[in-house]
Write a protein that holds these residues in place. Structure first.
Motif, mmCIF file in Angstrom:
data_model
loop_
_atom_site.group_PDB
_atom_site.id
_atom_site.type_symbol
_atom_site.label_atom_id
_atom_site.label_comp_id
_atom_site.label_asym_id
_atom_site.label_seq_id
_atom_site.Cartn_x
_atom_site.Cartn_y
_atom_site.Cartn_z
ATOM 1 N N LYS A 220 0.759 -1.258 0.141
ATOM 2 C CA LYS A 220 0.152 0.132 -0.061
ATOM 3 C C LYS A 220 0.836 1.267 -0.135
ATOM 4 N N GLY A 221 0.296 2.196 -0.508
ATOM 5 C CA GLY A 221 0.817 3.580 -0.534
ATOM 6 C C GLY A 221 0.005 4.896 -0.323
ATOM 7 N N ILE A 222 0.519 6.003 -0.171
ATOM 8 C CA ILE A 222 -0.245 7.071 -0.312
ATOM 9 C C ILE A 222 0.010 8.230 -1.225
ATOM 10 N N LYS B 172 7.513 10.124 7.841
ATOM 11 C CA LYS B 172 8.226 9.643 9.113
ATOM 12 C C LYS B 172 7.291 9.045 10.012
ATOM 13 N N ILE B 173 6.166 9.122 9.877
ATOM 14 C CA ILE B 173 5.267 8.602 10.953
ATOM 15 C C ILE B 173 4.198 7.562 10.412
ATOM 16 N N VAL B 174 4.426 7.307 9.048
ATOM 17 C CA VAL B 174 3.322 5.925 8.512
ATOM 18 C C VAL B 174 4.542 5.078 7.878
ATOM 19 N N ASP B 175 4.160 3.842 7.892
ATOM 20 C CA ASP B 175 5.098 2.882 7.512
ATOM 21 C C ASP B 175 4.792 2.324 5.942
ATOM 22 N N ASP C 37 6.663 2.152 -8.837
ATOM 23 C CA ASP C 37 7.948 1.846 -8.688
ATOM 24 C C ASP C 37 8.455 1.270 -7.521
ATOM 25 N N GLN C 38 7.773 1.447 -6.277
ATOM 26 C CA GLN C 38 8.093 1.242 -4.997
ATOM 27 C C GLN C 38 7.298 -0.133 -4.617
ATOM 28 N N GLY C 39 6.665 -0.783 -5.636
ATOM 29 C CA GLY C 39 6.032 -1.916 -5.405
ATOM 30 C C GLY C 39 4.423 -1.903 -5.143
ATOM 31 N N VAL C 40 3.893 -0.546 -4.858
ATOM 32 C CA VAL C 40 2.626 -0.480 -4.429
ATOM 33 C C VAL C 40 1.448 -0.645 -5.643
ATOM 34 N N SER C 41 0.667 -1.445 -5.034
ATOM 35 C CA SER C 41 -0.588 -1.710 -5.806
ATOM 36 C C SER C 41 -1.995 -1.233 -5.312
ATOM 37 N N GLU C 42 -1.736 -0.733 -4.253
ATOM 38 C CA GLU C 42 -3.065 -0.199 -3.644
ATOM 39 C C GLU C 42 -2.800 1.157 -2.897
ATOM 40 N N ILE C 43 -3.465 2.075 -3.444
ATOM 41 C CA ILE C 43 -2.911 3.561 -3.083
ATOM 42 C C ILE C 43 -4.279 4.367 -2.256
ATOM 43 N N VAL C 44 -4.011 5.096 -1.186
ATOM 44 C CA VAL C 44 -5.087 5.910 -0.748
ATOM 45 C C VAL C 44 -4.599 7.121 -1.240
ATOM 46 N N LEU C 45 -5.729 7.814 -2.107
ATOM 47 C CA LEU C 45 -5.225 9.146 -2.546
ATOM 48 C C LEU C 45 -6.023 10.311 -1.807
ATOM 49 N N PHE C 46 -5.299 11.098 -1.371
ATOM 50 C CA PHE C 46 -5.827 12.101 -0.502
ATOM 51 C C PHE C 46 -6.095 13.544 -1.136
ATOM 52 N N PRO C 47 -7.043 13.699 -1.610
ATOM 53 C CA PRO C 47 -7.499 15.039 -2.334
ATOM 54 C C PRO C 47 -7.372 16.438 -1.018
ATOM 55 N N CYS D 147 -5.723 9.079 6.439
ATOM 56 C CA CYS D 147 -5.224 8.223 5.454
ATOM 57 C C CYS D 147 -5.302 6.489 5.998
ATOM 58 N N GLU D 148 -4.825 6.494 7.259
ATOM 59 C CA GLU D 148 -5.037 5.110 8.046
ATOM 60 C C GLU D 148 -6.345 4.566 7.932
ATOM 61 N N GLU D 149 -7.552 5.343 8.108
ATOM 62 C CA GLU D 149 -8.710 4.819 7.911
ATOM 63 C C GLU D 149 -8.944 4.071 6.491
ATOM 64 N N LYS D 150 -8.413 4.686 5.590
ATOM 65 C CA LYS D 150 -8.658 4.222 4.068
ATOM 66 C C LYS D 150 -7.741 3.127 3.981
ATOM 67 N N LEU D 151 -6.493 3.128 4.441
ATOM 68 C CA LEU D 151 -5.503 2.111 4.271
ATOM 69 C C LEU D 151 -6.238 0.768 4.862
ATOM 70 N N ASN D 152 -6.947 0.904 5.994
ATOM 71 C CA ASN D 152 -7.510 -0.144 6.693
ATOM 72 C C ASN D 152 -8.615 -0.743 5.789
ATOM 73 N N ASP D 153 -9.544 0.344 4.962
ATOM 74 C CA ASP D 153 -10.626 -0.173 4.084
ATOM 75 C C ASP D 153 -10.113 -1.331 3.243
ATOM 76 N N PHE D 154 -8.899 -1.173 2.673
ATOM 77 C CA PHE D 154 -8.323 -2.371 1.566
ATOM 78 C C PHE D 154 -8.642 -3.682 2.167
ATOM 79 N N TYR D 155 -8.409 -4.008 3.506
ATOM 80 C CA TYR D 155 -8.560 -5.116 4.066
ATOM 81 C C TYR D 155 -10.169 -5.601 4.138
ATOM 82 N N LEU D 156 -10.863 -4.521 4.146
ATOM 83 C CA LEU D 156 -12.531 -4.803 4.227
ATOM 84 C C LEU D 156 -12.958 -5.329 3.079
ATOM 85 N N VAL D 157 -12.410 -5.149 2.013
ATOM 86 C CA VAL D 157 -13.130 -5.709 0.614
ATOM 87 C C VAL D 157 -13.369 -6.992 0.372
#
Ligand SMILES: C=CC1=C(C)c2cc3[nH]c(cc4nc(cc5[nH]c(cc1n2)c(C)c5CCC(=O)O)C(CCC(=O)O)=C4C)c(C)c3C=C
Ligand SMILES: [Fe+2]
Ligand SMILES: [Fe+2]
Length: 350
Positions: A10-12, A93-96, A119-129, A340-350
């Protein structure tokens, strides 16, 4: 929980509006061309949009805007860009998971941002407008563009979008604390100046087709189907929640809308007209904040801090105190992280 979701990286992607490459007139022209030819910004049929933008606006505005950009440009470049970069670095600095930025217009583009994540291997993105309030010209155009890029270039990538956050307690608390800390000791009024939009945009995005852009609809009503897309409503609700949190009486506050372009009717009241009338009504010491922007930019640093101040003082105002945007304040970075973390967690709920 799906196994595949757990193992995919995952990535942001933080998305802001974007700025010209430089203050050269040609670069400003290229930027304004891309920006104003967006059908969600100037929403005329293509031929009329092209006639207006390329036939009229781009003949004179780039030179004028370039001069304005010169007054806010620094050694680091455009404030909007380098502040977004600072937000990215602090968040990283504060997310992994990897964090990149993309701009709706100009560079670094949304495509560049997604490519860097891929390029960093990410396939699931949380996009924050990075817009607290929904509009065709804010959240909607970012999502449309990102989906266009994803389908064309990255069909294997999944994107989860963060929705407008104007009514989230964590954001309201953060904004209220930030404003409180920067308020001068004595002020007659605190003005909330939001970027404006043409009234037509409010009508267009109202699914219920009931908003009359009046007090009953946009100001006094609660969130419902129409207000989920009413930018004017969301601006008033932001103000209402922030002043309640600050314990500030409504009578000491003003809401207005800035940055009109063209001859259409934009949502009212207009910031420039307000600044010219309030000194005569007794507001001599003004504090002003611009909560449609999370980062300072041309519209806050030049239009409000410089031009707005001149308008206010010319009309008899005395002290004009501009309150900066949230920029890279730590408390704001914490909010970005939580959203961002709320949406990153959403990927697990699919
Ligand atoms: C915060 C949300 C924004 C909305 C809503 C918005 C709508 C909107 N803007 C224009 C035209 C222009 N905006 C310009 C600059 C600008 N606009 C926003 C944000 C919103 N715009 C920002 C953050 C900036 C600053 C960019 C920077 O580089 O610092 C400009 C360019 C500058 C100028 O020439 O004045 C134009 C033009 C329209 C027409 C519109 C809604 C329809
Ligand atoms: Fe704008
Ligand atoms: Fe409304």
């Amino acid at each position: 929980m799906q196994k595949e979701s757990l193992s995919s990286k995952k990535g942001i992607l933080l998305v802001n509006l974007g700025s010209p490459r430089s203050t050269a007139v040609n670069d400003v022209k290229e930027y304004l061309d891309e920006f104003l030819m967006d059908e969600r910004v100037i929403d005329y049929r293509w031929i009329f949009r092209a006639l207006l933008v390329q036939g009229i606006i781009l003949k004179t505005r780039p030179a004028k805007s370039a001069e304005a950009y010169k007054t806010v440009w620094t050694d680091e470049g455009s404030p909007l860009i380098f502040i977004t970069e600072r937000i990215q670095k602090k968040l990283q600095k504060i997310v992994d998971v990897p964090v990149e930025i993309g701009m709706r217009y100009a560079q670094p583009s949304i495509e560049t941002g997604i490519q860097k994540l891929v390029d960093q291997g990410v396939s699931e993105i949380v996009l924050f407008p990075l817009y607290p309030q929904y509009a065709m010209s804010t959240t909607e155009t970012v999502i449309e563009k990102a989906e266009e890029v994803r389908k064309k270039k990255f069909p294997e990538v999944k994107i989860n979008y963060i929705q407008p956050f104007y009514n989230r307690d964590i954001y309201i608390n953060c904004l209220a604390e930030s404003i409180k800390e920067k308020l001068p000791e004595n002020f007659d009024a605190l003005q909330f100046s939001y970027h404006g939009v043409p009234e037509r945009h409010i009508y267009k995005t109202d699914p219920s087709k009931t908003c009359k852009i009046d007090e009953a609809n946009c100001i006094n009503s609660q969130v419902d189907t129409h207000n989920a897309y009413c930018y004017r409503h969301q601006c008033y609700k932001t103000t209402e929640a922030v002043i309640a949190k600050m314990g500030l009486p409504k009578e000491k506050t003003i809401v207005s809308f800035q940055s009109r372009l063209g001859k259409d009717k934009w949502i009212e009241p207009y910031t420039d007209e307000t600044l010219e009338t309030i000194p005569k009504k007794g507001v001599k010491n003004l504090a002003i904040v611009c909560p449609a922007f999370v980062s300072d930019c041309l519209e806050t640093l030049e239009e409000i801090s410089v031009e707005g101040k001149e308008q206010f003082q010319h009309a008899g105002g005395e002290n004009f105190h501009y309150i900066p945007c949230l920029n890279d304040e730590d408390r704001w970075i914490e909010v970005v992280k939580i959203l961002c973390e709320e949406k990153l967690n959403d990927f697990y709920l699919v």
